[in-house]
Design an enzyme around this catalytic site. Structure first.
Site, mmCIF file in Angstrom:
data_model
loop_
_atom_site.group_PDB
_atom_site.id
_atom_site.type_symbol
_atom_site.label_atom_id
_atom_site.label_comp_id
_atom_site.label_asym_id
_atom_site.label_seq_id
_atom_site.Cartn_x
_atom_site.Cartn_y
_atom_site.Cartn_z
ATOM 1 N N ASP A 144 0.848 -1.191 0.000
ATOM 2 C CA ASP A 144 0.000 0.000 0.000
ATOM 3 C C ASP A 144 0.886 1.244 0.000
ATOM 4 O O ASP A 144 1.999 1.217 0.535
ATOM 5 C CB ASP A 144 -0.905 0.037 1.233
ATOM 6 C CG ASP A 144 -1.926 -1.086 1.246
ATOM 7 O OD1 ASP A 144 -2.392 -1.475 0.156
ATOM 8 O OD2 ASP A 144 -2.252 -1.581 2.336
ATOM 9 N N ASP A 179 -7.054 -1.309 -4.490
ATOM 10 C CA ASP A 179 -8.146 -0.920 -3.594
ATOM 11 C C ASP A 179 -8.983 0.191 -4.222
ATOM 12 O O ASP A 179 -10.215 0.193 -4.119
ATOM 13 C CB ASP A 179 -7.587 -0.426 -2.258
ATOM 14 C CG ASP A 179 -6.792 -1.484 -1.516
ATOM 15 O OD1 ASP A 179 -7.113 -2.678 -1.666
ATOM 16 O OD2 ASP A 179 -5.850 -1.111 -0.785
#
Length: 209
Positions: A144, A179
């Site tokens: 991430d 995401d």
């Protein structure tokens, strides 16, 4: 462009962009490294073992379960996508489902393969195709990097029960392109819900026609 080609192009471009960014971040920064783009937007490299945006889920066993669940879900999404292509629904619905598929695949790639092609990012920049990888197949960590602290270290009013006086950050979660694809895909399906989820009456009319 046909709806099939729109779906294929969306999936390919989305997955390639997701993986290029993740590999770049992982081979450029050590864990928790990055840089500030704006005060409210930062590139901050973290990894997680669980669900999207850093949520954890049941340790290593939960990690394996989640990865296998995602793989099964991908096949269901493909079936759903093919069905909507055949129905010739609005292009936005095709793109939405394709983005959800690409997001799921992007994070699956991390979970399945990153543990055996990268070494650790702790205190050093990871090496791609490392001699001593940090994990095993199906136990990789999801990369991430997008961090949007629009409100950072603000203090909640004292009159709020239980949490008054505490500090908070909005938006505190760190996420990745995959995401974001899923979020955008869901948003498109919500906006074009009538086309994505036609009512039973509409289906019957279409059959009679």
């Amino acid at each position: 462009m046909s709806k099939k080609n729109i779906a294929i192009l969306t999936v390919l471009l989305a997955i390639i962009l997701d993986q290029v960014l993740k590999i770049y971040i992982k081979t450029t920064y050590a864990l928790n490294g990055g840089f500030e783009v704006f005060s409210w937007f930062q590139i901050h490299f973290v990894e997680n073992n669980g669900m999207a945006m850093g949520f954890e889920f049941g340790g290593e066993a939960g990690k394996l379960f989640l990865t296998l669940f995602r793989i099964i879900a991908v096949f269901a999404i493909v079936y759903w996508l093919i069905g909507n292509i055949k129905r010739k629904v609005h292009n936005a619905v095709i793109v939405g489902i394709a983005l959800i598929f690409a997001g799921a695949v992007g994070n699956i790639i991390d979970s399945v393969f990153y543990g055996v092609i990268f070494d650790s990012s702790n205190n050093n920049v990871a090496t791609l195709f490392a001699d001593e990888p940090y994990g095993t197949l199906f136990h990789g960590k999801v990369v991430d990097m997008f961090y949007f602290p629009f409100i950072k270290d603000a203090i909640l009013p004292e009159w709020i029960p239980f949490i008054g006086g505490d500090t908070f950050t909005f938006f505190q979660y760190i996420f990745n392109p995959a995401d974001a694809y899923i979020s955008v895909g869901v948003a498109l399906l919500f906006i074009f819900s009538k086309q994505a989820f036609p009512k039973e009456e509409k289906k019957k009319k279409d059959i009679k026609a």
